[in-house]
Design a protein around this motif. Structure first.
Motif, PDB file in Angstrom:
ATOM      1  N   ALA A 177       0.837  -1.203   0.000  1.00  0.00           N
ATOM      2  CA  ALA A 177       0.000   0.000   0.000  1.00  0.00           C
ATOM      3  C   ALA A 177       0.868   1.247   0.000  1.00  0.00           C
ATOM      4  N   VAL A 178       2.073   1.123   0.566  1.00  0.00           N
ATOM      5  CA  VAL A 178       3.052   2.219   0.601  1.00  0.00           C
ATOM      6  C   VAL A 178       4.366   1.599   0.166  1.00  0.00           C
ATOM      7  N   GLY A 186      -7.091   5.804  -2.672  1.00  0.00           N
ATOM      8  CA  GLY A 186      -6.395   4.525  -2.791  1.00  0.00           C
ATOM      9  C   GLY A 186      -4.905   4.651  -3.079  1.00  0.00           C
ATOM     10  N   CYS A 187      -4.371   5.879  -3.070  1.00  0.00           N
ATOM     11  CA  CYS A 187      -2.947   6.079  -3.412  1.00  0.00           C
ATOM     12  C   CYS A 187      -1.996   5.751  -2.271  1.00  0.00           C
ATOM     13  N   TYR A 195       0.964   8.322  -5.906  1.00  0.00           N
ATOM     14  CA  TYR A 195       0.177   7.592  -6.898  1.00  0.00           C
ATOM     15  C   TYR A 195       0.445   6.104  -6.733  1.00  0.00           C
ATOM     16  N   ALA A 196      -0.608   5.336  -6.536  1.00  0.00           N
ATOM     17  CA  ALA A 196      -0.508   3.873  -6.415  1.00  0.00           C
ATOM     18  C   ALA A 196       0.591   3.433  -5.454  1.00  0.00           C
ATOM     19  N   SER A 247      -5.175  -1.413  -9.604  1.00  0.00           N
ATOM     20  CA  SER A 247      -5.189  -2.235  -8.411  1.00  0.00           C
ATOM     21  C   SER A 247      -3.740  -2.566  -8.052  1.00  0.00           C
ATOM     22  N   LEU A 248      -3.444  -2.579  -6.746  1.00  0.00           N
ATOM     23  CA  LEU A 248      -2.052  -2.751  -6.340  1.00  0.00           C
ATOM     24  C   LEU A 248      -1.519  -4.161  -6.599  1.00  0.00           C
ATOM     25  N   ASN A 249      -2.435  -5.113  -6.856  1.00  0.00           N
ATOM     26  CA  ASN A 249      -1.906  -6.427  -7.231  1.00  0.00           C
ATOM     27  C   ASN A 249      -1.964  -6.679  -8.733  1.00  0.00           C
TER      28      ASN A 249
END
Ligand SMILES: Nc1ncnc2c1ncn2[C@@H]1O[C@H](COP(=O)(O)OP(=O)(O)OP(=O)(O)O)[C@@H](O)[C@H]1O
Ligand SMILES: [Mg+2]
Length: 360
Positions: free
Chosen positions: A50-51, A71-72, A258-259, A309-311
């Motif tokens: 997430a970070v 969601g960033c 961002y993301a 999406s982060l995945n």
């Protein structure tokens, strides 16, 4: 968007109200230094970052803004600092969070962290009702916050609580001390939260969308209050918002996320005057008030697509799928966050994660 897009110079040094002498000289000293922070969330489908490798410093007496779409990773950055990541899924995996005179918050045991929260570091959230307990009076809750960290008796805690309610502009503070949260308006509740957050004179205050739930007039009042208190107390503020108008009014420096990653870091004037990252350019173009300048009938600009999406991140630059300036290299490798090679005199104070501006 109601607030002005033109950055006000909220820097305490240049403010006519800034205290002279020691405090002014201390501005520039780093109070919080975050280095290489990576925070993982174990969610369905595997862990997400997430970070990712976030680094910044928060200097004495400044407001540092963190801006980015939903969601960033803005809140996860703040919650990592506070040691309040969602349990059991959230975990800092690498990096350090050095707080002046305290040490690395990422390594502190929970018992020590409890003592730091509300004392050295405090936090205010978007919706005060989630942090205020509905069954106790606001005065009781401020007293409790004070007595958790200071060896003072009830009378002294009450006096300090009333003083804090007065400081944050609550009329008739003696009377309001006995109010329950639901008896106060949203703006008043946010003032109570600020009173509670500042009661122990923290070094830093993290404010996560502190005015998003409030109407325009009250929002402006709360932001003015935060600016005034920052000048008077010297507390540094990490201000999280998706609203560049709020950044313009409050911050001296800005991180654009961002993301999960920082894509741009700049003094607020440089960011508004000469945004470098195409994502920052897109965010600025989507500000309604900035748009109004170019004609009342003009349609609002929106950044095409959504935060990935982060995945399922795109290869190379995380913004490449949405970027109007994308080129081959962007889809091959993720650019580093580095000093831009085309920002002239401002380059030393800036960083950008974009191949267009870091060619080597
Ligand atoms: N409790 C949770 N469980 C699972 N995933 C989460 C949780 N909280 C946040 N996330 C995910 O972590 C990422 C970062 O979220 P974060 O809350 O930091 O975003 P944000 O920038 O604060 O967004 P917003 O502007 O909506 O508050 C997002 O992909 C989000 O979906
Ligand atoms: Mg958030």
């Amino acid at each position: 968007m109601p607030t002005s897009p033109a950055p006000t110079d909220g820097h305490p040094v240049s403010s006519p109200h800034a205290p002279a002498g020691a405090f002014a000289e201390e501005i520039g000293r780093s109070v919080l230094t975050v280095k290489g922070l990576t925070t993982e969330l174990r969610v369905e489908g595997g862990p997400i970052q997430a970070v990712k490798d976030v680094s910044f410093d928060l200097r004495a007496g400044e407001t540092l803004g963190i801006v980015g779409e939903s969601g960033c990773g803005k809140s996860m950055t703040a919650l990592s600092i506070m040691g309040l990541l969602p349990r059991p899924i959230g975990k800092i995996v690498t990096g350090s969070i050095m707080l002046e005179d305290v040490g690395d918050l990422a390594q502190l045991p929970e018992a020590r962290m409890k003592a730091v929260r509300g004392d050295d570091v405090s936090m205010i959230f978007q919706e005060p009702m989630t942090s205020l307990n509905p069954v106790f009076t606001v005065g009781f809750q401020i007293c409790e916050a004070i007595q958790t960290h200071r060896p003072v008796g009830r009378t002294a805690a009450r006096a300090k609580a009333v003083e804090m309610l007065d400081l944050v502009g609550i009329p008739l503070p003696e009377l309001r001390f006995d109010s329950y949260p639901h008896q106060l308006s949203g703006g008043m509740r946010q003032r109570v939260m600020i009173a509670m957050a500042l009661a122990c004179e923290p070094k830093i205050m993290l404010a996560d969308e502190p005015t998003t739930a409030l109407d325009v007039t009250i929002q402006a009042q709360i932001l003015n209050l935060m600016n005034r208190l920052k000048r008077e107390t010297g507390t540094s503020i990490l201000l999280i918002t998706h609203d560049l108008g709020v950044i313009a009014k409050m911050a001296q420096r800005v991180l654009v996320m961002y993301a999960g990653v920082v894509v741009e870091e700049a003094p607020v004037r440089s960011l508004f005057g000469q945004p470098l990252h195409p994502y920052t350019v897109g965010l600025l173009k989507s500000m309604p008030s900035a748009n109004r300048r170019s004609g009342p009938r003009q349609r609002l600009h929106t950044i095409q697509g959504v935060v990935p999406s982060l995945n399922a991140l795109p290869r190379g630059c995380r913004y490449s799928d949405r970027c109007p300036d994308v080129h081959d290299r962007c889809r091959q490798a993720e650019p580093p966050l580095a000093a831009p090679d085309d920002a002239g005199d401002t380059a030393t104070a800036r960083k950008v994660r974009c191949w267009l501006h870091c060619k080597t």
